[in-house]
Design an enzyme around this catalytic site. Structure first.
Site, PDB file in Angstrom:
ATOM      1  CG  MET A 140     -20.748  22.271 -18.522  1.00 58.42           C
ATOM      2  SD  MET A 140     -19.791  22.943 -19.892  1.00 58.42           S
ATOM      3  CE  MET A 140     -18.722  21.555 -20.255  1.00 58.42           C
TER       4      MET A 140
ATOM      5  CG  HIS B 123     -20.085  24.357 -10.655  1.00 57.07           C
ATOM      6  ND1 HIS B 123     -20.088  25.442 -11.505  1.00 57.07           N
ATOM      7  CD2 HIS B 123     -21.310  23.780 -10.784  1.00 57.07           C
ATOM      8  CE1 HIS B 123     -21.257  25.520 -12.104  1.00 57.07           C
ATOM      9  NE2 HIS B 123     -22.020  24.516 -11.689  1.00 57.07           N
ATOM     10  CG  HIS B 124     -16.101  23.994 -16.299  1.00 55.51           C
ATOM     11  ND1 HIS B 124     -15.073  24.890 -16.397  1.00 55.51           N
ATOM     12  CD2 HIS B 124     -15.890  23.069 -17.270  1.00 55.51           C
ATOM     13  CE1 HIS B 124     -14.277  24.537 -17.399  1.00 55.51           C
ATOM     14  NE2 HIS B 124     -14.742  23.429 -17.923  1.00 55.51           N
ATOM     15  CB  SER B 125     -19.004  28.532 -12.311  1.00 52.15           C
ATOM     16  OG  SER B 125     -19.170  27.995 -11.002  1.00 52.15           O
TER      17      SER B 125
ATOM     18  CG  ASN C 261     -14.052  28.681 -16.700  1.00 57.55           C
ATOM     19  OD1 ASN C 261     -13.775  27.502 -16.855  1.00 57.55           O
ATOM     20  ND2 ASN C 261     -14.735  29.129 -15.644  1.00 57.55           N
TER      21      ASN C 261
END
Length: 449
Positions: A36, A152-154, A340
């Protein structure tokens, strides 16, 4: 946003400098979000000053521990990915696309929309830190220029990313001054917390305070059991909101947006004695209902369809811009809780046609109030992997962002699945109908009094 699955594998480090560079394990949540991206589109009030922006990125964001690291998996160790510091070459992260000048001149808004949509399927180079700035230096109907930031969602969730971007900006008049931020909300602590009554209040208020936590525990158990049962035994009905044929991560997402009046939302909030979130959830239900019955051709408007949605909840303690700047300058990722930190509430969504538009807000308030009295968000944060596995990456994502006395509504839609412009218009018309109904109700109440 979805990233192609083929780009989700970490780099295998066989003989690199990683053994001597600072390393941290990649968290389970970050590994879960490996497919994601986050895309932030920023409209500027002036043309892009590349030297100044590049200097700001180099001095601030590129020094952030996550933004100067790559994910590395060493096959000679435990095989788990780790964050390893890397050298940032700014030219790898700043993109000035060569768009068709005729297309830009004909419709600059559409040119921006098409380009940002293309970012949803472009893979990222895993050999360098996973972030990019895309400069679109031409005017649109809303801005003198546009910057699209893809991360990048990480690396972060949306809330922490926005805080970081704000911490990396400075006043044009005073380069040492951070931007002014709105005051924190009056409420402190968890949404379910109740202040303990003073001893002088007596036994009854104290008993009611204790009882509120008994209710909290019961609601949490009830929601957890319902969540597990829903995963094992319940599926959404087949409607046009349910993607068929599985979740293809290569499908392109289109991002469309509009501006809603915060004054209208607050007017409804005050008239209905609810919250801004209640009004937005009610508006969403009204818009999706209007879209469903029109696009599907279903004429049975008396039916009630219950769908499941995921409401993202920020469970991170607020951090000041000064603390984020201190983290960047120190290079210590532990200076501020990063990563996150999101919980998820499984929120029932009702698709129905109500004669009274305010019924959407009443239903939303009842549902959201009930969810506030539960620890479901903390539970789902722990088992986020299960959520993504069973719910998948959806064909429709809805974002609300308040800004400058307005609310920006952004829809990320599967462009092959939705008539995105008509759906966007349904949100605008639904809020207008709800606002008019609230004004009518308020006027009737004043005449009666």
């Amino acid at each position: 946003m979805n990233a192609p699955r083929s780009g989700s594998l970490p780099i295998r480090a066989l003989n690199t400098e990683s053994s001597t560079r600072e390393e941290e394990p990649v968290s389970p949540t970050a590994r879960l979000l490996d497919s994601m991206y986050i895309v932030v589109t920023i409209g500027l009030g002036a043309s892009i000053n590349q030297p100044d922006i590049r200097a700001g990125i180099q001095a601030q964001l590129a020094r952030h521990p996550r933004f100067c690291s790559i994910q590395v998996t060493d096959e000679f160790k435990d095989g788990n990915p780790r964050w390893v510091r890397a050298t940032v070459n700014l030219d790898d992260h700043v993109v000035v696309p060569g768009l068709d000048p005729d297309a830009v001149a004909a419709d600059p808004d559409q040119a921006v929309e098409d380009y940002v949509a293309s970012l949803s399927t472009l893979p990222m180079d895993r050999s360098r830190p996973l972030w990019e700035f895309h400069f679109l230096d031409f005017p649109t109907s809303e801005a003198a220029a546009t910057v699209a930031v893809r991360v990048h969602h990480s690396l972060a969730d949306g809330m922490s990313l926005l805080t970081l971007l704000m911490a990396c900006t400075r006043s044009a008049a005073d380069p040492t001054r951070l931007p002014a931020m709105p005051p924190p909300p009056a409420r402190s602590g968890p949404v379910f917390a109740r202040p303990r009554p003073p001893a002088s209040a007596g036994a009854l208020p104290f008993a009611l305070w204790l009882w509120s936590y008994v209710v909290l525990a019961w609601h949490t158990v009830e929601d957890v059991v319902a969540f597990v049962a829903m995963i094992l035994f319940v599926s959404d009905p087949h409607t046009l909101f349910k993607r068929t044929g599985g979740s293809d991560l290569r499908r392109r997402k289109r991002f469309v947006h509009t501006t809603l009046s915060l004054d209208d939302v607050k007017f409804v909030k005050n008239a209905m004695k609810c919250t801004v979130n209640d009004v937005l959830v009610g508006t969403t239900s009204a818009a999706l209902s209007q879209y469903y019955f029109r696009e599907s051709g279903d004429t049975d408007t008396r039916k009630l369809i219950c769908l499941r949605s995921i409401l993202v909840v920020n469970i991170r303690p607020p951090a000041s811009l000064h603390r984020v700047v201190e983290m960047i300058e120190s290079g210590e990722s532990t200076a501020v809780k990063w990563g996150n930190k999101l919980g998820h509430i499984i929120l029932p969504f009702h698709i129905a046609m109500h004669d009274d538009p305010l019924e959407y807000v009443r239903t939303a308030k009842k549902t959201v109030d009930r969810k506030k009295s539960s620890l479901e968000a903390l539970f789902t944060h722990v088992i986020g992997r299960v959520i993504v596995r069973f719910f998948g990456l959806k064909a429709l994502t809805i974002h609300y962002q308040s800004y400058n006395n307005s609310i920006k509504l952004v829809l990320a839609v599967d462009e092959a699945h939705f008539a995105c412009r008509r759906l966007l218009n349904d949100f605008t018309s639904s809020l207008r109908r709800i606002r008019d109904a609230a004004a009518l109700q308020q006027g009737s109440g004043q005449r009666q009094s």
